[in-house]
Design an enzyme around this catalytic site. Sequence first.
Site, PDB file in Angstrom:
ATOM      1  N   LYS A  46       0.841  -1.206   0.000  1.00 44.34           N
ATOM      2  CA  LYS A  46       0.000   0.000   0.000  1.00 44.34           C
ATOM      3  C   LYS A  46       0.874   1.253   0.000  1.00 44.34           C
ATOM      4  O   LYS A  46       0.622   2.210  -0.732  1.00 44.34           O
ATOM      5  CB  LYS A  46      -0.944  -0.014   1.210  1.00 44.34           C
ATOM      6  N   GLN A  64      -4.253  -1.637   9.765  1.00 43.10           N
ATOM      7  CA  GLN A  64      -4.199  -2.964   9.126  1.00 43.10           C
ATOM      8  C   GLN A  64      -4.777  -4.031  10.062  1.00 43.10           C
ATOM      9  O   GLN A  64      -4.371  -4.129  11.220  1.00 43.10           O
ATOM     10  CB  GLN A  64      -2.748  -3.292   8.747  1.00 43.10           C
ATOM     11  N   ASP A 111     -10.752   2.951   4.431  1.00 41.24           N
ATOM     12  CA  ASP A 111     -11.068   1.521   4.325  1.00 41.24           C
ATOM     13  C   ASP A 111     -12.584   1.306   4.275  1.00 41.24           C
ATOM     14  O   ASP A 111     -13.049   0.213   3.937  1.00 41.24           O
ATOM     15  CB  ASP A 111     -10.515   0.760   5.543  1.00 41.24           C
TER      16      ASP A 111
END
Length: 291
Positions: free
Chosen positions: A52, A96, A119
């Site tokens: 990412k 994460q 997200d």
Amino acid sequence: MILLDGKKTSSDIKDEIAVEVAKLKEQGKKAPHLAAVIVGNDGASLTYVNAKVKACERVGFESTLIRLSEDTSEKALLSQIDELNNNDDIDGFIVQLPLPKHIDEQKVIMAVDPDKDVDGFHPTNVGKMALNLPTFISATPFGILELLDRYNVETSGKHVVVIGRSHIVGSPMSILLSQKRKVGNATVTITHSRTQNLKKITLQADIVVAALGIPEFLTADMVKDGVTVIDVGITRIEDASKKRGFRLVGDVAFDEVSQKSSYITPVPGGVGPMTIAMLLKNTLLARKRRD
Ligand code: NAD
């Protein structure tokens, strides 16, 4: 059979984002800034998070990687999130997952400012998604919609069978594809571990989205001819012949299912790369919204 090439499509999307970022910079505006928080040393999570950050560099974003040790307390993580929420320089950030067991994942998701939640996991954004309102759509389902769109795969009126009901893939995927939207208007059946006669259901599918995390679960006898197959699964299987010591296997028995498919995603190189591209897209959106 047409391969839904997530690697190439995500690369196209990144090029498009890079052009937009260059334009922003020309106009004297700030480049989008994505931060990623990772707790612990899980190999797969580190690989994802590094990919990412690398993708941010490629498109001209700023990025910040915050690595916290495995024994970081929930309180310390929440305070780190608070700091990111209040840092004006950060447009969007992700934490994460999965997190170590001593940290309540739901508490962490709830702590992220919905306007920076690229997200799309915060209940506010999930709610907006479910109501078909503008929001951050979580990256994996968003990437699947984009892939179907760019390959002109017809979804309207089709029967989609989603295998798996997780909050990050199966559930949002089933909601999105049933909505009145460009890639949508499908008749959706969501299936899960308690579903009976799954094969009878998948045999009726025009499109199957396999998101259960069991390697090569979907076999050729479970699909009809001409089916479109989206393989979300990623499982690491030990493989001494590989330099890394493992290979990535999807939820679909690709060799046999591809022979009956009109469209199919490979693993790797299908849904995975799209997920990263859509995270970048959400971060660009977050930047634009803040202007
Ligand atoms: P999860 O473990 O949270 O959920 C799995 C789901 O599968 C559950 O809803 C369960 O009911 C269902 N399931 C389990 N066994 C089943 C069976 N025999 N029949 C029918 N349904 C069954 O999984 P997840 O987080 O949605 O991830 C699924 C897979 O997708 C994993 O391999 C994960 O690594 C992968 N994944 C990939 C991406 C990507 O970017 N490509 C993103 C997220 C997850």
